[in-house]
Design an enzyme around this catalytic site. Structure first.
Site, PDB file in Angstrom:
ATOM      1  NE  ARG A  89     -30.202  34.223   2.760  1.00 18.93           N
ATOM      2  CZ  ARG A  89     -31.398  33.980   2.228  1.00 18.93           C
ATOM      3  NH1 ARG A  89     -31.486  33.502   1.030  1.00 18.93           N
ATOM      4  NH2 ARG A  89     -32.516  34.245   2.899  1.00 18.93           N
ATOM      5  CB  THR A  90     -27.329  32.538   8.890  1.00 20.94           C
ATOM      6  OG1 THR A  90     -27.448  33.779   8.193  1.00 20.94           O
ATOM      7  CG2 THR A  90     -26.198  32.622   9.892  1.00 20.94           C
ATOM      8  CE  LYS A  95     -41.330  22.375  28.371  1.00 21.03           C
ATOM      9  NZ  LYS A  95     -40.321  21.352  28.688  1.00 21.03           N
ATOM     10  NE  ARG A 109     -30.104  35.054  12.106  1.00 27.84           N
ATOM     11  CZ  ARG A 109     -30.221  35.179  10.786  1.00 27.84           C
ATOM     12  NH1 ARG A 109     -31.385  34.996  10.199  1.00 27.84           N
ATOM     13  NH2 ARG A 109     -29.173  35.483  10.043  1.00 27.84           N
ATOM     14  CG  HIS A 131     -25.491  38.611  10.169  1.00 24.85           C
ATOM     15  ND1 HIS A 131     -24.844  37.411  10.407  1.00 24.85           N
ATOM     16  CD2 HIS A 131     -26.549  38.300   9.364  1.00 24.85           C
ATOM     17  CE1 HIS A 131     -25.481  36.443   9.772  1.00 24.85           C
ATOM     18  NE2 HIS A 131     -26.512  36.956   9.126  1.00 24.85           N
TER      19      HIS A 131
HETATM   20  N1   CP Z   1     -28.220  36.731   5.101  1.00 24.77           N
HETATM   21  C1   CP Z   1     -28.924  36.150   6.082  1.00 24.77           C
HETATM   22  O1   CP Z   1     -28.673  36.335   7.288  1.00 24.77           O
HETATM   23  O2   CP Z   1     -29.943  35.354   5.619  1.00 24.77           O
HETATM   24  P1   CP Z   1     -30.869  34.465   6.542  1.00 24.77           P
HETATM   25  O3   CP Z   1     -31.728  35.397   7.368  1.00 24.77           O
HETATM   26  O4   CP Z   1     -31.697  33.612   5.597  1.00 24.77           O
HETATM   27  O5   CP Z   1     -29.988  33.631   7.423  1.00 24.77           O
END
Ligand code: CP
Length: 302
Positions: free
Chosen positions: A51-52, A80, A101, A129
């Site tokens: 999603r993100t 590396k 991320r 998040h």
């Molecule tokens: N909600 C969320 O962070 O989903 P993903 O891990 O798929 O990005």
């Protein structure tokens, strides 16, 4: 918000994130706008995501921007031995904005301090998040017509779930009554409860929620975060602690909505999906509009 990094939900003031929510409403009405022509955004995903990453990519594409980056750090020079420091120093020369991320708590703050361009935290370990939280706020406001004075149940992995930590911090601004439902091993960390106490907010901790479900305006279900456990036996013991079933929603409030940041594993049965109180798929769609609003605010292209 211009040129500001978004690492923690507290990096933006309440009035700033209310502006993001209003802007997201405009993007929902008209998502395709050529505001990012000539802009390059780097998506650096050191951890898996559906999603993100894809909603950021969708948001950027709808605004005419270009994307560089990776969805698997195994295809980068990290394999590396290149450090995060060097990676950010290099990539920030190639782009106008970094979305990152990473599995380590604090990595996004570190990146924002060394990057020459703003950094958006797309999840750093069990910490924060914030873009998920903004889409959660958008979803709550859209379905409840308000953010103030709601009763919020947060269910599942409250220890490792970064989405619940950011959500708690944001909702603490709106006189929320919190109910935390988790196994003993996955309770809300003390630091977040201290924050609520310091604000004079009510929270209640439970092992089960079937008897009190009628009180909820929002039930925020979460997955037990397998990837954060050092002890696999503890994961096995807690993984199916809560399973929401359609029949459990019979005597719930009219306005109740079920949210989940997703992915789900076993914690919401598929028969809930057809219940009008299930909102998690639309919640994920709202992520595109929110991310359009965040990017355009930081890059000041509205
Ligand atoms: N909600 C969320 O962070 O989903 P993903 O891990 O798929 O990005």
């Amino acid at each position: 918000m211009k040129n500001k990094s978004l690492v923690s939900i507290t990096d933006f003031s309440k009035s700033e994130y209310m502006k993001i929510l209003s802007l997201a409403e405009e993007y929902e009405r008209k998502p395709v706008r050529n505001l990012l022509t000539g802009k390059v955004i780097a998506n650096l995903f050191f951890e898996p995501s559906t999603r993100t990453r894809l909603s950021f990519e969708s948001a950027i594409n709808k605004m005419g921007g270009r994307i560089i980056g990776f969805s698997d750090s195994g295809s980068s020079s990290v394999t590396k031995g290149e450090t995060l420091y060097d990676t950010i120093k290099i990539v920030s020369n190639y782009c106008d904005l970094i979305v990152m991320r990473h599995p380590l708590e604090g990595s996004a703050r570190f990146a924002s301090e060394i990057s020459s361009v703003p950094v958006i935290n797309a999840g750093d370990g069990a910490n924060q998040h914030p873009t998920q939280t903004l889409l959660d706020l958008y979803s709550i406001k859209k379905t409840q017509g308000k953010l103030d004075n709601l009763t919020l149940f947060i269910v599942g992995d409250l220890k490792y779930g970064r989405t619940v930590h950011s959500l708690l911090m944001a909702m603490s601004q709106f006189n929320t009554t919190f109910h935390f439902i988790s196994p003993e091993e996955l309770k809300m960390p003390e630091e977040y409860k201290i924050l609520l106490r310091s604000l004079g907010l009510k929270y209640h901790e439970h092992k089960d929620f079937t008897d009190i479900i009628a009180e909820a305006d929002i039930i925020y279900m979460t997955r037990v975060q397998k990837e954060r456990f050092s002890d696999p036996i503890e994961y096995e013991r807690t993984k199916n602690a809560y399973v929401l079933k359609n029949k459990m929603l019979t005597n719930t409030k009219e306005n109740l909505k079920i949210l989940h940041p997703l992915p789900r594993v076993n914690e919401i049965e598929q028969d809930v999906d057809i219940n009008p109180k299930a909102y998690y798929f639309t919640q994920a769609l709202n992520g595109v509009f929110i991310r359009q609003a965040i990017i355009s605010s930081i890059l000041d292209v509205n």
